[in-house]
Design an enzyme around this catalytic site. Structure first.
Site, PDB file in Angstrom:
ATOM      1  CB  CYS A 114      73.105  29.400 -31.829  1.00  0.00           C
ATOM      2  SG  CYS A 114      72.409  30.075 -33.344  1.00  0.00           S
ATOM      3  CG  HIS A 255      72.489  32.289 -29.038  1.00  0.00           C
ATOM      4  ND1 HIS A 255      73.380  32.869 -29.905  1.00  0.00           N
ATOM      5  CD2 HIS A 255      71.456  31.821 -29.805  1.00  0.00           C
ATOM      6  CE1 HIS A 255      72.918  32.741 -31.143  1.00  0.00           C
ATOM      7  NE2 HIS A 255      71.755  32.117 -31.109  1.00  0.00           N
ATOM      8  CG  ASN A 285      71.236  34.261 -34.087  1.00  0.00           C
ATOM      9  OD1 ASN A 285      72.416  34.071 -33.776  1.00  0.00           O
ATOM     10  ND2 ASN A 285      70.326  33.308 -34.043  1.00  0.00           N
TER      11      ASN A 285
HETATM   12  O1  UT7 Z   1      69.620  30.840 -32.917  1.00  0.00           O
HETATM   13  C1  UT7 Z   1      69.210  29.586 -33.298  1.00  0.00           C
HETATM   14  C2  UT7 Z   1      67.919  29.257 -32.678  1.00  0.00           C
HETATM   15  N1  UT7 Z   1      66.881  30.039 -33.257  1.00  0.00           N
HETATM   16  C3  UT7 Z   1      65.983  30.625 -32.494  1.00  0.00           C
HETATM   17  O2  UT7 Z   1      66.070  30.559 -31.307  1.00  0.00           O
HETATM   18  C4  UT7 Z   1      64.838  31.309 -33.200  1.00  0.00           C
HETATM   19  C5  UT7 Z   1      63.533  30.878 -32.606  1.00  0.00           C
HETATM   20  N2  UT7 Z   1      62.373  31.435 -33.256  1.00  0.00           N
HETATM   21  C6  UT7 Z   1      62.046  32.739 -33.221  1.00  0.00           C
HETATM   22  O3  UT7 Z   1      62.785  33.555 -32.727  1.00  0.00           O
HETATM   23  C7  UT7 Z   1      60.680  33.143 -33.730  1.00  0.00           C
HETATM   24  O4  UT7 Z   1      59.894  31.999 -33.975  1.00  0.00           O
HETATM   25  C8  UT7 Z   1      60.710  34.018 -35.013  1.00  0.00           C
HETATM   26  C9  UT7 Z   1      61.238  35.382 -34.680  1.00  0.00           C
HETATM   27  C10 UT7 Z   1      61.585  33.349 -36.070  1.00  0.00           C
HETATM   28  C11 UT7 Z   1      59.293  34.174 -35.554  1.00  0.00           C
HETATM   29  O5  UT7 Z   1      58.446  34.707 -34.552  1.00  0.00           O
HETATM   30  P1  UT7 Z   1      57.036  34.038 -34.239  1.00  0.00           P
HETATM   31  O6  UT7 Z   1      56.426  34.850 -33.188  1.00  0.00           O
HETATM   32  O7  UT7 Z   1      57.277  32.595 -33.931  1.00  0.00           O
HETATM   33  O8  UT7 Z   1      56.284  34.261 -35.582  1.00  0.00           O
HETATM   34  P2  UT7 Z   1      55.629  33.169 -36.552  1.00  0.00           P
HETATM   35  O9  UT7 Z   1      56.687  32.474 -37.309  1.00  0.00           O
HETATM   36  O10 UT7 Z   1      54.634  32.352 -35.788  1.00  0.00           O
HETATM   37  O11 UT7 Z   1      54.830  34.129 -37.497  1.00  0.00           O
HETATM   38  C12 UT7 Z   1      53.727  34.935 -37.036  1.00  0.00           C
HETATM   39  C13 UT7 Z   1      53.173  35.682 -38.214  1.00  0.00           C
HETATM   40  C14 UT7 Z   1      52.871  34.779 -39.396  1.00  0.00           C
HETATM   41  O12 UT7 Z   1      51.719  35.256 -40.022  1.00  0.00           O
HETATM   42  P3  UT7 Z   1      50.284  34.564 -39.790  1.00  0.00           P
HETATM   43  O13 UT7 Z   1      50.487  33.128 -40.185  1.00  0.00           O
HETATM   44  O14 UT7 Z   1      50.033  34.748 -38.332  1.00  0.00           O
HETATM   45  O15 UT7 Z   1      49.406  35.324 -40.698  1.00  0.00           O
HETATM   46  C15 UT7 Z   1      54.072  34.960 -40.297  1.00  0.00           C
HETATM   47  O16 UT7 Z   1      53.765  34.719 -41.637  1.00  0.00           O
HETATM   48  O17 UT7 Z   1      54.131  36.639 -38.680  1.00  0.00           O
HETATM   49  C16 UT7 Z   1      54.408  36.403 -40.070  1.00  0.00           C
HETATM   50  N3  UT7 Z   1      55.809  36.702 -40.329  1.00  0.00           N
HETATM   51  C17 UT7 Z   1      56.277  37.916 -40.603  1.00  0.00           C
HETATM   52  N4  UT7 Z   1      55.660  39.109 -40.717  1.00  0.00           N
HETATM   53  C18 UT7 Z   1      56.431  40.170 -40.991  1.00  0.00           C
HETATM   54  C19 UT7 Z   1      56.862  35.839 -40.288  1.00  0.00           C
HETATM   55  N5  UT7 Z   1      57.989  36.489 -40.576  1.00  0.00           N
HETATM   56  C20 UT7 Z   1      57.663  37.782 -40.748  1.00  0.00           C
HETATM   57  C21 UT7 Z   1      58.400  38.940 -41.052  1.00  0.00           C
HETATM   58  N6  UT7 Z   1      57.762  40.109 -41.158  1.00  0.00           N
HETATM   59  N7  UT7 Z   1      59.748  38.916 -41.209  1.00  0.00           N
END
Ligand code: UT7
Length: 330
Positions: A114, A255, A285
């Site tokens: 990225c 980004h 992204n």
């Molecule tokens: O560009 C390169 C660099 N990358 C980034 O900068 C990305 C950085 N990370 C992020 O943007 C975020 O961490 C994500 C968008 C990928 C995820 O968001 P989050 O707020 O960190 O969510 P999480 O992974 O902690 O998941 C929260 C909950 C989980 O459920 P529980 O464990 O709380 O029951 C996940 O299983 O949301 C669940 N979950 C989803 N639910 C619906 C994870 N993915 C999804 C989904 N749809 N697609």
């Protein structure tokens, strides 16, 4: 000492026509539109159905050339930032060179995920500043759909396909152009965001395919924590070392990985949201393409003006991160 400064003198972009909405993804994985929009800011993304990354770069670069009124054989160098090259080798820069007929150019690829575009812009501007080259094309393009597992909701909802490009030339006004850049890498980030298959570590085999090693893996939460700090820190650093405050910034060009990371960076810089280029909702992204895609869309909409202060900032796999301060030249 020479005093040549490199300036961006034309911009271009391309996104494929096919739109993949959050609602479409609801049919592929256990997710929902509301979760994706509130956690990431993404509503839809573009998908390249036929063709490779270079095929998106061709129209993006052609837009650049048309803008500037030059032909491909005037290009000296092509720097191509991507993590989805058409193939391991030859470099996608060489593939592109042939496709656009840039028959006097040499070129190479940059792999910085990225942060690929800010890395490439920094390298390209230094090639111009030495006086060695006068027309350097910098491309950021990725066909992320080629390396996404559409059964993995952690990643497939985040990324899309697209391309952006700029032309760097010696600035006719030394006060305008690429003023400063600050880049970082931290290889410990390799544990959290990667694609492990296909290289010399895990050469392709039935096993690597079975183990899904040819897809992106991301530990989103871990990456989020460092990205939110890293992008804000480097943006603040580039302001400070150029004696700028948020009030001096006309555009933050971040980004586009997650709207929450973008908002945190803008807040740290003391910037109103009206000064932040944001198109993540439409494209998701697009990795190396996000920043040049924003630049080109905003410039073509007449919103970027000569003399304006732009801060480009990114964070991505590696980890890699950085910021570039550009005083817009045209
Ligand atoms: O560009 C390169 C660099 N990358 C980034 O900068 C990305 C950085 N990370 C992020 O943007 C975020 O961490 C994500 C968008 C990928 C995820 O968001 P989050 O707020 O960190 O969510 P999480 O992974 O902690 O998941 C929260 C909950 C989980 O459920 P529980 O464990 O709380 O029951 C996940 O299983 O949301 C669940 N979950 C989803 N639910 C619906 C994870 N993915 C999804 C989904 N749809 N697609």
């Amino acid at each position: 000492m020479n005093n040549i400064r490199a300036a961006i003198t034309a911009v271009g972009h391309y996104v494929p026509e096919k739109v993949l909405t959050n609602h479409d993804l609801e049919k592929l994985v256990e997710t929902n539109d509301e979760w994706i929009r509130t956690r990431t800011g993404i509503s839809e993304r573009r998908i390249m159905e036929n063709g490779a990354t270079s095929d998106m770069a061709v129209p993006a670069v052609q837009m650049v050339l048309k803008n500037r009124g030059i032909t491909a054989d005037e290009i000296d160098v092509i720097i191509f930032a991507t993590v989805t090259p058409d193939m391991f080798f030859p470099a996608t820069a060489c593939v592109l060179q042939e496709k656009i007929g840039a028959n006097k150019a040499w070129g190479f690829d940059i792999s910085a995920a990225c942060s690929g575009f800010v890395y490439a812009l920094s390298v390209g501007s230094q090639l111009v500043e030495t006086g060695a080259y006068k027309k350097v094309i910098v491309v950021g393009a990725d066909k992320m759909s080629a390396i996404l597992d559409y059964t993995d909701r952690n990643t497939c909802i985040l990324f899309g396909d697209g391309a952006g490009a700029v032309l760097l030339e010696p600035s006719s006004d030394e006060s305008l152009g690429v003023i400063d850049h600050k880049l970082y890498s931290d290889g410990t980030g390799g544990d959290f965001l990667y694609m492990k298959g296909g290289g010399s570590l895990n050469p392709p085999s039935h096993q690597t395919v079975e183990d899904k090693l040819h897809y992106i893996y991301q530990d989103g939460k871990s990456v989020f924590k460092v990205a939110v700090v890293g992008m804000a820190d480097v943006s603040e650093e580039i302001l400070k070392r150029n004696n700028l405050t948020g009030a001096d910034v006309d555009w933050l060009v971040p980004h586009q990985a997650n709207l929450r990371i973008i908002d945190a960076t803008a807040n740290r810089m003391g910037l109103d949201k009206s000064k932040v280029m944001i198109n993540i909702s439409k494209y998701g992204n697009t990795t190396a393409a996000t920043i040049p895609l924003c630049l080109s869309e905003w410039w073509h909409a007449g919103k970027v003006k000569k003399g304006q202060n732009l801060i480009l900032a990114s964070f991505g796999a590696g980890y890699t991160w950085g910021a570039v301060y550009v005083k817009w030249a045209y």
